[in-house]
Design a protein around this motif. Structure first.
Motif, PDB file in Angstrom:
ATOM      1  N   GLY A   1      24.660   7.423  10.795  1.00  0.00           N
ATOM      2  CA  GLY A   1      23.396   6.769  10.529  1.00  0.00           C
ATOM      3  C   GLY A   1      22.498   6.844  11.749  1.00  0.00           C
ATOM      4  O   GLY A   1      22.847   7.484  12.754  1.00  0.00           O
ATOM      5  N   ASP A   2      21.343   6.204  11.680  1.00  0.00           N
ATOM      6  CA  ASP A   2      20.435   6.223  12.820  1.00  0.00           C
ATOM      7  C   ASP A   2      20.712   5.024  13.734  1.00  0.00           C
ATOM      8  O   ASP A   2      21.670   4.272  13.530  1.00  0.00           O
ATOM      9  CB  ASP A   2      18.974   6.253  12.357  1.00  0.00           C
ATOM     10  N   GLU A   3      19.856   4.828  14.727  1.00  0.00           N
ATOM     11  CA  GLU A   3      20.097   3.763  15.696  1.00  0.00           C
ATOM     12  C   GLU A   3      19.977   2.372  15.077  1.00  0.00           C
ATOM     13  O   GLU A   3      20.642   1.434  15.494  1.00  0.00           O
ATOM     14  CB  GLU A   3      19.147   3.935  16.887  1.00  0.00           C
ATOM     15  N   THR A   4      19.115   2.242  14.051  1.00  0.00           N
ATOM     16  CA  THR A   4      19.019   0.958  13.348  1.00  0.00           C
ATOM     17  C   THR A   4      20.317   0.644  12.627  1.00  0.00           C
ATOM     18  O   THR A   4      20.810  -0.490  12.651  1.00  0.00           O
ATOM     19  CB  THR A   4      17.850   0.982  12.351  1.00  0.00           C
ATOM     20  N   ASP A   5      20.911   1.670  11.992  1.00  0.00           N
ATOM     21  CA  ASP A   5      22.202   1.483  11.324  1.00  0.00           C
ATOM     22  C   ASP A   5      23.279   1.098  12.339  1.00  0.00           C
ATOM     23  O   ASP A   5      24.128   0.238  12.071  1.00  0.00           O
ATOM     24  CB  ASP A   5      22.610   2.763  10.601  1.00  0.00           C
ATOM     25  N   ALA A   6      23.249   1.756  13.491  1.00  0.00           N
ATOM     26  CA  ALA A   6      24.246   1.454  14.520  1.00  0.00           C
ATOM     27  C   ALA A   6      24.120   0.011  14.990  1.00  0.00           C
ATOM     28  O   ALA A   6      25.120  -0.699  15.144  1.00  0.00           O
ATOM     29  CB  ALA A   6      24.069   2.417  15.690  1.00  0.00           C
ATOM     30  N   LEU A   7      22.896  -0.436  15.198  1.00  0.00           N
ATOM     31  CA  LEU A   7      22.681  -1.803  15.663  1.00  0.00           C
ATOM     32  C   LEU A   7      23.119  -2.808  14.601  1.00  0.00           C
ATOM     33  O   LEU A   7      23.744  -3.830  14.917  1.00  0.00           O
ATOM     34  CB  LEU A   7      21.208  -1.996  16.007  1.00  0.00           C
ATOM     35  N   ASN A   8      22.853  -2.520  13.347  1.00  0.00           N
ATOM     36  CA  ASN A   8      23.289  -3.414  12.277  1.00  0.00           C
ATOM     37  C   ASN A   8      24.814  -3.485  12.196  1.00  0.00           C
ATOM     38  O   ASN A   8      25.382  -4.552  11.930  1.00  0.00           O
ATOM     39  CB  ASN A   8      22.709  -2.954  10.939  1.00  0.00           C
TER      40      ASN A   8
ATOM     41  N   LEU B   1      28.726  -9.217  16.967  1.00  0.00           N
ATOM     42  CA  LEU B   1      27.946 -10.428  17.227  1.00  0.00           C
ATOM     43  C   LEU B   1      28.199 -11.512  16.190  1.00  0.00           C
ATOM     44  O   LEU B   1      28.460 -12.663  16.529  1.00  0.00           O
ATOM     45  CB  LEU B   1      26.456 -10.085  17.293  1.00  0.00           C
ATOM     46  N   ASP B   2      28.100 -11.146  14.915  1.00  0.00           N
ATOM     47  CA  ASP B   2      28.290 -12.134  13.847  1.00  0.00           C
ATOM     48  C   ASP B   2      29.760 -12.504  13.681  1.00  0.00           C
ATOM     49  O   ASP B   2      30.104 -13.676  13.520  1.00  0.00           O
ATOM     50  CB  ASP B   2      27.737 -11.602  12.526  1.00  0.00           C
ATOM     51  N   LYS B   3      30.620 -11.502  13.717  1.00  0.00           N
ATOM     52  CA  LYS B   3      32.041 -11.740  13.471  1.00  0.00           C
ATOM     53  C   LYS B   3      32.652 -12.698  14.478  1.00  0.00           C
ATOM     54  O   LYS B   3      33.425 -13.597  14.114  1.00  0.00           O
ATOM     55  CB  LYS B   3      32.799 -10.410  13.506  1.00  0.00           C
TER      56      LYS B   3
ATOM     57  N   HIS C   1      15.434   0.350  22.474  1.00  0.00           N
ATOM     58  CA  HIS C   1      16.332   0.421  21.325  1.00  0.00           C
ATOM     59  C   HIS C   1      17.315  -0.746  21.224  1.00  0.00           C
ATOM     60  O   HIS C   1      17.957  -0.913  20.173  1.00  0.00           O
ATOM     61  CB  HIS C   1      17.112   1.737  21.343  1.00  0.00           C
ATOM     62  N   VAL C   2      17.436  -1.531  22.276  1.00  0.00           N
ATOM     63  CA  VAL C   2      18.403  -2.628  22.235  1.00  0.00           C
ATOM     64  C   VAL C   2      17.735  -3.970  22.522  1.00  0.00           C
ATOM     65  O   VAL C   2      17.737  -4.872  21.683  1.00  0.00           O
ATOM     66  CB  VAL C   2      19.557  -2.379  23.230  1.00  0.00           C
TER      67      VAL C   2
END
Length: 384
Positions: A83-90, A97-99, A137-138
């Motif tokens: 995927g792209d960088e947005t997919d990677a961040l998600n 982060l959420d887990k 990007h971050v």
């Protein structure tokens, strides 16, 4: 007889789970999110973009040391899907982060190979590109992240320039270098870096890596090692050398507000190290009259250390006294080393300890060092 036993089709109510407090994770290797070195090309001057396209990165690596079944040291179940960088961040938001209810995650880079080359201008261009990539990007995309300023430590003047360039950005919380170095970090050669850290109110962080690579000397006094297990032990020895160098060279008398963070070298070895240093200081203080306090006091006042990889003594009852000996309540910060193969889960890494000690290690020590707010997310994740 329970209600479920009376009526098998009745499902008993699930017990209410009390979710635990959020944490700060002090060692995340996430930049670049996609594309590796090529992701930095848009941020490089044309001169270096053309070199990169023609000859590649020209940066030494330690990939051959990893033989753990992962990919370049990454745990197989932590590999980011396509995927792209947005997919990677998600993906990272969901799986990290959420887990684990990470209130703040400190990004410590991905590759320190640029710290091992003699071309300091190229090193400066790449580290600047990495910092600009990180901002766009971050840091601009996820408020839970903080990051480390990559610097070309081979040239302290250029390093100081880079710290001053981006040091005021609220997303950067420290300057970072590799453990492998041409000289121990207490040497006056590095003073321009510490002056810049003090100007910008930033800690100086040392992360294990690049020992014996490129322009750096061998990872041990006996030369090079053959196996990764040997190499991991050598890393702690080199970090110990930096610890002693800072103290005996008198760095903290010159820079009394400077803080130093030792990352991914373990932690319990610090106890006998500072014991030995205190004894030697008493016997040999005529050699270093500028060292005005016992070395253990300089350690307490100026050093912070991250937990991963945790050394667990063979007898569980030894763990708590050793934690006392390294002043864990004030000096130790939790780190997972995500996404590497030896990732320490915040749920499993530590033996049982007091609530007060847990709170200091998993949140307060890092919040105080990095100037982070008190937790906003009191609950969430899978519980710790």
């Amino acid at each position: 007889m329970s209600l479920t036993e009376q009526n098998p089709e009745t499902t008993a109510a699930e017990p209410k789970v009390k979710m635990k407090r959020s944490i700060i994770d002090c060692d995340l290797h996430l930049v670049p999110l996609r594309g590796g070195f090529n992701a930095l090309k848009p941020y490089l001057p044309r001169f270096y973009r053309e070199q990169l396209e023609t000859w590649g990165p020209r940066v030494p690596a330690q990939i051959g040391m990893y033989n753990n079944g992962g990919t370049n040291g990454t745990k197989n179940d932590h590999k980011i899907p396509p995927g792209d960088e947005t997919d990677a961040l998600n993906y990272i938001r969901s799986k990290l982060l959420d887990k684990y209810n990470v209130e703040y995650g400190i990004i410590t880079g991905m590759d320190y190979g640029i710290n091992t080359i003699p071309d300091t201008d190229y090193a400066a261009a790449v580290t600047s590109a990495c910092n600009d990539y990180t901002i766009e990007h971050v840091l601009d995309k996820e408020p839970r992240f903080r990051a480390s300023i990559m610097i070309p430590k081979q040239d302290p003047v250029l390093s100081a320039k880079e710290i001053d360039r981006v040091g005021s950005h609220p997303g950067f919380v420290q300057a970072i270098v590799s453990n492998g170095a041409e000289k121990p970090y207490g040497h006056r050669h590095y003073y321009p870096i510490y002056e810049a850290c003090v100007r910008n109110n930033l800690p100086f962080a040392i992360h294990v890596s690049m020992e014996g690579i490129g322009i750096n000397p061998p990872p041990t006094g006996a030369g090079y090692v053959s196996h990764y297990a040997e190499y991991r032990l050598a890393r702690a020895g080199i970090m110990m050398t930096h610890l002693a160098s800072f103290i005996y060279e008198g760095v903290f008398e010159l820079f009394p507000t400077l803080k130093v963070v030792m990352i991914e070298a373990g932690m319990l070895w610090i106890a006998p190290a500072i014991w030995r240093m205190d004894q030697d200081w008493k016997a040999l203080r005529h050699n270093t009259p500028w060292v005005k306090k016992p070395p253990s006091e300089y350690y307490r006042d100026h050093f912070r250390v991250t937990s991963q990889p945790i050394e667990l003594p063979p007898k569980p009852e030894l763990f708590a006294p050793l934690m006392d000996a390294i002043y864990a309540e004030t000096n130790l910060m939790f780190a997972s080393d995500y996404p590497h193969w030896d990732f320490d889960s915040p749920q499993l890494a530590f033996p049982k300890m007091s609530d007060e000690r847990w709170e200091r290690i998993f949140y307060q020590n890092a919040a105080e060092l990095y100037g982070l707010p008190q937790r906003a997310a009191a609950e969430g994740g899978e519980g710790l």
